[in-house]
Motif scaffolding. Structure first.
Motif, PDB file in Angstrom:
ATOM      1  N   ASP A 169       0.847  -1.190   0.000  1.00 47.68           N
ATOM      2  CA  ASP A 169       0.000   0.000   0.000  1.00 47.68           C
ATOM      3  C   ASP A 169       0.891   1.251   0.000  1.00 47.68           C
ATOM      4  O   ASP A 169       0.711   2.166  -0.797  1.00 47.68           O
ATOM      5  N   GLU A 170       1.900   1.232   0.879  1.00 49.52           N
ATOM      6  CA  GLU A 170       2.814   2.375   0.978  1.00 49.52           C
ATOM      7  C   GLU A 170       3.797   2.399  -0.195  1.00 49.52           C
ATOM      8  O   GLU A 170       4.046   3.440  -0.806  1.00 49.52           O
ATOM      9  N   LYS A 171       4.368   1.221  -0.511  1.00 51.77           N
ATOM     10  CA  LYS A 171       5.388   1.175  -1.593  1.00 51.77           C
ATOM     11  C   LYS A 171       4.787   1.617  -2.919  1.00 51.77           C
ATOM     12  O   LYS A 171       5.420   2.335  -3.688  1.00 51.77           O
ATOM     13  N   ASN A 172       3.579   1.156  -3.215  1.00 53.27           N
ATOM     14  CA  ASN A 172       2.966   1.498  -4.497  1.00 53.27           C
ATOM     15  C   ASN A 172       2.701   2.994  -4.603  1.00 53.27           C
ATOM     16  O   ASN A 172       2.846   3.580  -5.674  1.00 53.27           O
ATOM     17  N   PHE A 173       2.343   3.590  -3.473  1.00 54.07           N
ATOM     18  CA  PHE A 173       2.133   5.045  -3.469  1.00 54.07           C
ATOM     19  C   PHE A 173       3.437   5.743  -3.870  1.00 54.07           C
ATOM     20  O   PHE A 173       3.459   6.633  -4.721  1.00 54.07           O
ATOM     21  N   GLN A 174       4.524   5.282  -3.264  1.00 52.69           N
ATOM     22  CA  GLN A 174       5.842   5.870  -3.538  1.00 52.69           C
ATOM     23  C   GLN A 174       6.274   5.597  -4.983  1.00 52.69           C
ATOM     24  O   GLN A 174       6.735   6.502  -5.685  1.00 52.69           O
ATOM     25  N   LEU A 175       6.131   4.347  -5.420  1.00 57.38           N
ATOM     26  CA  LEU A 175       6.552   3.981  -6.784  1.00 57.38           C
ATOM     27  C   LEU A 175       5.810   4.822  -7.817  1.00 57.38           C
ATOM     28  O   LEU A 175       6.416   5.376  -8.740  1.00 57.38           O
ATOM     29  N   LYS A 176       4.501   4.941  -7.618  1.00 62.47           N
ATOM     30  CA  LYS A 176       3.674   5.631  -8.607  1.00 62.47           C
ATOM     31  C   LYS A 176       3.871   7.145  -8.540  1.00 62.47           C
ATOM     32  O   LYS A 176       4.166   7.802  -9.540  1.00 62.47           O
ATOM     33  N   ASN A 177       3.745   7.687  -7.318  1.00 60.36           N
ATOM     34  CA  ASN A 177       3.683   9.149  -7.204  1.00 60.36           C
ATOM     35  C   ASN A 177       5.042   9.827  -7.120  1.00 60.36           C
ATOM     36  O   ASN A 177       5.178  10.970  -7.530  1.00 60.36           O
ATOM     37  N   TYR A 178       6.021   9.139  -6.586  1.00 53.25           N
ATOM     38  CA  TYR A 178       7.345   9.787  -6.488  1.00 53.25           C
ATOM     39  C   TYR A 178       8.239   9.394  -7.644  1.00 53.25           C
ATOM     40  O   TYR A 178       8.845  10.246  -8.288  1.00 53.25           O
ATOM     41  N   PHE A 179       8.279   8.079  -7.932  1.00 53.38           N
ATOM     42  CA  PHE A 179       9.198   7.626  -8.985  1.00 53.38           C
ATOM     43  C   PHE A 179       8.535   7.547 -10.363  1.00 53.38           C
ATOM     44  O   PHE A 179       9.214   7.346 -11.365  1.00 53.38           O
TER      45      PHE A 179
END
Ligand code: GDP
Ligand code: IMO
Ligand code: MG
Length: 429
Positions: A166-176
């Motif tokens: 849940d957290e990693k996907n947010f980071q992968l999508k929105n930051y990277f």
């Protein structure tokens, strides 16, 4: 007692695999205690080459091998390596390969994060192996990692993967700006690995101690090198684990009283793969000579290794940080054919000469190596079996390393093959 730690004194690829394979003859157990499949350890036996990334280098000698709690393990790579070794006729089963239930599992999102971070850094990238090592250790320390024991508890495992993603996907999508990872796909894939690996998973600290109490001899196999250590290396151009000998205890669950000695592997010159400072690097024909004669390509990523002169400043750093009791000099054969050899004995900085390794990389960048010169040799030494039969100048080189480090050289390696070795003192004897 005869339990030895073998570690790299430089920036990795010193030839640890060859020496662990050689010394494993005298040991019962061989234990990896840190790192993951960023490591690439090469063994050459009867002309056949084996490269291992996770399975300890004692496997070819038929010894019981342990993957300790300090590792980060990609189960896909481990399963692949077990199949690769089996296909080459190596006996490997849950009887002789044990995996700590506390070792951390490298997940697909760790590999994605590793690559994403490197891309984002652009020119300042570390040059990681891209195997997800750093992000997996980050999760371990953040207490959101997945351990091998979790793979054996499917319901809990599923829950954890969903929460973490849940957290990693947010980071992968929105930051990277990268693709997200589907938790259900990961769960299905990893429960498949769990089924294959379940018989290998154990409390390896308990198994190791049972053996030690029964007088089994243990070899602890380091990965990377002292100057890639997360605390003591050329930070931030380092790996994400503690590569020094002290971590042999933490990373395997064995106390320090059971360690008898620490053997530092020293390549006769210096190499580094990836970015970061390298004071004695040679960007000239001599560096090319070492690179090509030493076949200096990374065993994991195939990258060309940077080459340079031997550096006694970093060796002495390694002597202190690891408490080295013996040295092994590898790749002595590669230096043959050079008229003059150089060893760096100090760094000139601001008009003074330092004999310790500076912590600040801006200071290090301004350091100029101070060299002493030694005469080279032209003979092929790869068939020499006894120290006394080495050319005089090769003996002098070895003796100079002993003088500069005040640590005895136990073994000199003169070729990649197990038999291409001069044993001066067998640590297990
Ligand atoms: P490790 O990561 O420390 O185990 O070292 P690697 O296996 O990554 O790199 C060392 C390389 O040098 C391998 O290709 C070995 O086969 C090779 N090697 C080891 N010792 C010697 C030696 O004494 N002479 C030569 N020529 N090659 C060696
Ligand atoms: P062995 O055990 C040489 C280097 C990488 C990079 C840095 C960080 O074969 O000696 P990582 O993927 O660990 O986050 O990368 O560390 N590196 C090694 N260099 N030998 C190794 O292992 C290495 N393992 C990591 O090139 O600079
Ligand atoms: Mg290597």
């Amino acid at each position: 007692m005869g339990n030895f730690v073998v570690i790299g004194t430089q920036w990795g690829d010193e030839g640890k695999g060859k020496i662990v394979d050689l010394l494993a003859e005298y040991a019962d157990y061989v234990v990896r205690f840190q790192g993951g499949n960023n490591a690439g350890h090469t063994m050459v036996v009867n002309g056949e080459k084996f490269i291992s990334h996770l399975v300890p280098s004692g496997i070819l000698q038929g010894k019981t091998c342990f993957i300790g709690n300090g590792l980060v393990v990609d189960p896909e790579v481990l399963v692949g390596e077990i199949n690769y070794l089996t296909s080459k006729g190596v006996d490997i089963s849950p009887k002789n390969l044990r995996i700590s239930e506390k070792a951390q599992v490298i997940m697909p999102y760790h590999k994605q994060m590793d690559l994403a971070r490197e891309n984002k850094k652009g020119e300042n990238k570390i040059g990681t192996t891209g195997r997800g090592i750093g992000p997996c250790y980050e999760d371990k320390v953040s207490r959101v990692g997945i351990r091998f024991i979790d793979l054996l508890m499917p319901e809990r495992f599923k829950q954890t993967v969903r929460t973490v993603l849940d957290e990693k996907n947010f980071q992968l999508k929105n930051y990277f700006g990268m693709e997200t990872v589907d938790p259900e796909e990961v769960i299905a894939q990893y429960l498949g690995y769990a089924e294959i690996l379940a018989p290998y998973i154990a409390d390896t600290s308990v198994e190791l101690m049972k053996g030690i109490l029964a007088d089994k001899k243990v070899l602890f196999e380091g990965a990377q090198g002292t100057h890639l250590d997360i605390d003591h290396g050329t930070y931030p151009f380092v790996t994400s684990s503690s590569t020094v000998s002290g971590n042999a205890c933490c990373g395997s669950g064995v106390g320090p009283k059971d360690i008898s000695g620490v053997i530092g592997i020293v390549k006769a010159y210096t190499t580094r793969v990836g970015a970061g400072p390298f004071p004695t690097e040679l960007l000239d024909a001599t560096g090319d000579y070492m690179q090509s004669k030493g076949a200096e390509f990374g065993a994991t990523t195939g990258r060309r290794r940077r080459c340079g002169w031997l550096d006694a400043v970093i060796l002495n750093n390694a002597v202190r940080l690891n408490g080295l009791t013996g040295l092994v000099i590898t790749k002595m054969d590669v230096l043959g054919g050079l008229d003059t050899l150089k060893i760096c004995t100090g760094y000139k900085y601001n008009g003074t000469v330092m004999d310790t390794f500076p912590t600040d990389l801006d200071v290090l960048a301004k350091c100029e190596p101070v060299y002493e010169e030694l005469p080279g040799w032209s003979e092929d030494i790869s068939t020499v079996k006894e120290f006394r039969n080495l050319p005089l100048n090769a003996k002098r080189y070895v003796q100079r390393v002993e003088e500069l480090t005040r640590v005895p050289v136990d073994i000199v390696s003169v070729g990649p093959g197990r038999e291409e070795t001069i044993v001066i003192t067998n640590p297990f004897a």
